[in-house]
Write a protein that holds these residues in place. Structure first.
Motif, mmCIF file in Angstrom:
data_model
loop_
_atom_site.group_PDB
_atom_site.id
_atom_site.type_symbol
_atom_site.label_atom_id
_atom_site.label_comp_id
_atom_site.label_asym_id
_atom_site.label_seq_id
_atom_site.Cartn_x
_atom_site.Cartn_y
_atom_site.Cartn_z
ATOM 1 N N PRO A 1 0.763 -1.337 0.183
ATOM 2 C CA PRO A 1 -0.015 0.082 0.014
ATOM 3 C C PRO A 1 0.787 1.207 0.015
ATOM 4 C CG PRO A 1 -0.777 -1.588 1.606
ATOM 5 C CD PRO A 1 0.701 -2.015 1.035
ATOM 6 N N LEU A 2 0.595 2.382 -0.653
ATOM 7 C CA LEU A 2 1.318 3.468 -1.111
ATOM 8 C C LEU A 2 0.721 4.649 -0.379
ATOM 9 C CD1 LEU A 2 3.950 4.695 -2.208
ATOM 10 C CD2 LEU A 2 2.765 4.736 -4.381
ATOM 11 N N PRO B 1 -1.266 17.515 -6.679
ATOM 12 C CA PRO B 1 -2.496 16.658 -7.009
ATOM 13 C C PRO B 1 -2.826 17.025 -8.334
ATOM 14 C CG PRO B 1 -2.603 17.659 -4.825
ATOM 15 C CD PRO B 1 -1.518 18.623 -5.506
ATOM 16 N N PRO B 2 -3.702 16.065 -9.056
ATOM 17 C CA PRO B 2 -3.954 16.034 -10.262
ATOM 18 C C PRO B 2 -4.989 16.971 -10.582
ATOM 19 C CG PRO B 2 -4.759 14.038 -9.447
ATOM 20 C CD PRO B 2 -3.873 14.639 -8.421
ATOM 21 N N LEU B 3 -5.174 17.754 -11.822
ATOM 22 C CA LEU B 3 -6.299 18.498 -12.074
ATOM 23 C C LEU B 3 -7.500 17.495 -12.251
ATOM 24 C CD1 LEU B 3 -4.627 20.536 -15.012
ATOM 25 C CD2 LEU B 3 -4.988 21.259 -12.579
ATOM 26 N N SER C 1 -3.676 10.374 -10.170
ATOM 27 C CA SER C 1 -2.568 11.008 -9.503
ATOM 28 C C SER C 1 -1.191 9.994 -9.758
ATOM 29 C CB SER C 1 -2.741 11.413 -8.107
ATOM 30 O OG SER C 1 -2.731 10.068 -7.465
ATOM 31 N N LEU C 2 0.041 10.806 -9.474
ATOM 32 C CA LEU C 2 1.224 9.913 -9.451
ATOM 33 C C LEU C 2 0.925 8.740 -8.641
ATOM 34 C CD1 LEU C 2 4.064 9.398 -10.634
ATOM 35 C CD2 LEU C 2 4.690 11.200 -8.936
ATOM 36 N N ARG C 3 0.473 9.004 -7.338
ATOM 37 C CA ARG C 3 0.416 8.086 -6.259
ATOM 38 C C ARG C 3 -0.613 6.766 -6.695
ATOM 39 N NH1 ARG C 3 -1.997 5.206 -3.037
ATOM 40 N NH2 ARG C 3 -3.899 5.817 -4.214
ATOM 41 N N LEU D 1 8.534 8.044 -1.973
ATOM 42 C CA LEU D 1 7.483 7.042 -1.657
ATOM 43 C C LEU D 1 7.202 7.173 -0.255
ATOM 44 C CD1 LEU D 1 7.809 4.391 -4.303
ATOM 45 C CD2 LEU D 1 6.806 6.525 -4.683
ATOM 46 N N THR D 2 5.921 7.267 0.290
ATOM 47 C CA THR D 2 5.459 7.058 1.637
ATOM 48 C C THR D 2 4.908 5.789 1.840
ATOM 49 O OG1 THR D 2 5.682 9.377 2.116
ATOM 50 C CG2 THR D 2 4.442 7.794 3.593
#
Length: 384
Positions: free
Chosen positions: A262-263, A321-323, A329-331, A377-378
């Motif tokens: 999980p990211l 964060p994405p539009l 999103s990248l995440r 990355l978290t």
């Protein structure tokens, strides 16, 4: 990847946002109580310059001129403009007493003190502006007139010669003007600047014995040609709007180590060399590209925007964060990859598509040490 698959992904996925700017706290607040979050940094395994197709058709601004940049090379821009007729009183066939092209500069790249000489050419064939790119090739017709301007001018008025007016008198009055008149090309003959003209205020002014009317500019295109390449210091790459220059990058996230992990957060950080990019000869203006766009791309040419980032006061871009219109999103994109759904092959960095400039920025590449790009990355190791 098919449109159907993307639509399915769009409808089934929720946009999960990247966390805060501080890498030490990325993802905090999104992690459950199983353990403290862990931040891992990954350097790029791919970082290379790539050509980018920039769409310039029907942009708000049209570019024309030439600039010899000692850092980034020589660029030449040709602007194409076309107009739509405004009806006027033709009772008694009033003589046309003058026609002028009126343009308002709102952008400059290059020497602001030297005169720029442009040739105005007839376009004798129809051309397409919608969706057209900066590398489009069009054929221009004969020279109508030549004129000079200073890049700092706020209004440029070009009087068209009497012989041109005589040849086009019927066309200018015709109700089929839009289909029979194809506009002009603006191309540099001398000078050291590329100038942008505001498309919303450009007009073809037609004066008669009775009235003066403005034909509004309704379609534009800017094409750009690079005649010499950039000469950059080591470990730098250029992203330049309009000129077809971007960066392709990718990362190795450790294979099985992150499989089904999980990211909780993901940020991409890229450092800029604003000192080198911002240093130019006296009176030479090189506007900086303060905003970058991150695109996920596949080998089948499928591309979608992940987000945009603005240069920070500390000299780096952190993707936000994405539009609302973005798929992921990248995440979320990376999270899907960790769970076996690989929706991209690499990333691209480019200028946002709505600018129509030749603004540029220098980015430190993968060999730049502490200033190399990185993905943070978290994760919560105990949560898997």
């Amino acid at each position: 990847m098919t449109r159907t698959r993307f639509l399915t992904i769009l409808l089934s996925g929720l946009l999960l946002l990247a966390a805060c700017d501080d890498a030490s706290t990325v993802g905090i607040g999104l992690v459950d109580e199983q353990g403290d979050p862990e931040v891992r940094a990954f350097a790029p395994t791919l970082f290379e310059a790539v050509p980018i197709k920039d769409e310039t058709g029907n942009a708000q601004r049209v570019l024309a001129g030439q600039a010899d940049d000692p850092l980034l090379g020589t660029l030449a821009a040709t602007g194409y403009v076309d107009f739509q007729r405004t009806p006027f009183d033709t009772t008694g066939a009033p003589a046309i007493t003058g026609v002028s092209l009126r343009l308002r500069p709102d952008y400059v790249y290059g020497d602001t003190t030297a005169a720029l000489s442009l040739g105005l050419y007839d376009m004798v064939e129809d051309w397409v502006s919608a969706g057209a790119h900066a590398d489009t090739t069009l054929s221009k017709g004969p020279l109508v007139t030549a004129f000079d301007l200073l890049p700092t001018d706020t209004l440029v008025t070009v009087e068209l010669p009497p012989d041109w007016i005589a040849r086009n008198d019927t066309t200018l009055r015709s109700g089929t003007f839009e289909s029979s008149f194809h506009g002009f090309a603006l191309e540099a003959t001398a000078g050291n600047a590329v100038v942008g003209f505001n498309g919303a205020t450009g007009v073809l002014r037609v004066a008669t014995e009775k009235d003066t009317v403005d034909y509004a500019l309704f379609r534009t295109l800017s094409t750009l040609r690079r005649d010499t390449t950039a000469t950059l210091p080591p470990h730098l790459a250029v992203v330049q709007d309009g000129a077809g220059q971007g960066v392709r990058l990718n990362f190795d996230f450790g294979g099985d180590d992150l499989r089904e992990m999980p990211l909780n957060g993901a940020i991409l950080r890229l450092f800029a060399d604003t000192l080198t990019a911002g240093t130019a000869p006296a009176h030479f203006v090189r506007p900086l590209l303060l905003r970058l766009q991150l695109v996920a791309a596949s080998e089948d040419d499928t591309r979608f925007v992940l987000g945009e980032a603005t240069l920070s006061d500390e000299g780096y871009y952190r993707f936000s964060p994405p539009l609302a219109v973005n798929l992921f999103s990248l995440r979320e994109l990376l999270q899907r990859a960790f769970f076996g759904e690989q929706l991209y092959d690499y990333f691209e960095l480019r200028a946002p598509t709505n600018l129509n400039t030749i603004n540029a920025m220098l980015l430190f590449d993968a060999g730049a040490g502490a200033q190399a790009p990185e993905v943070l990355l978290t994760i919560s190791p105990q949560s898997r």
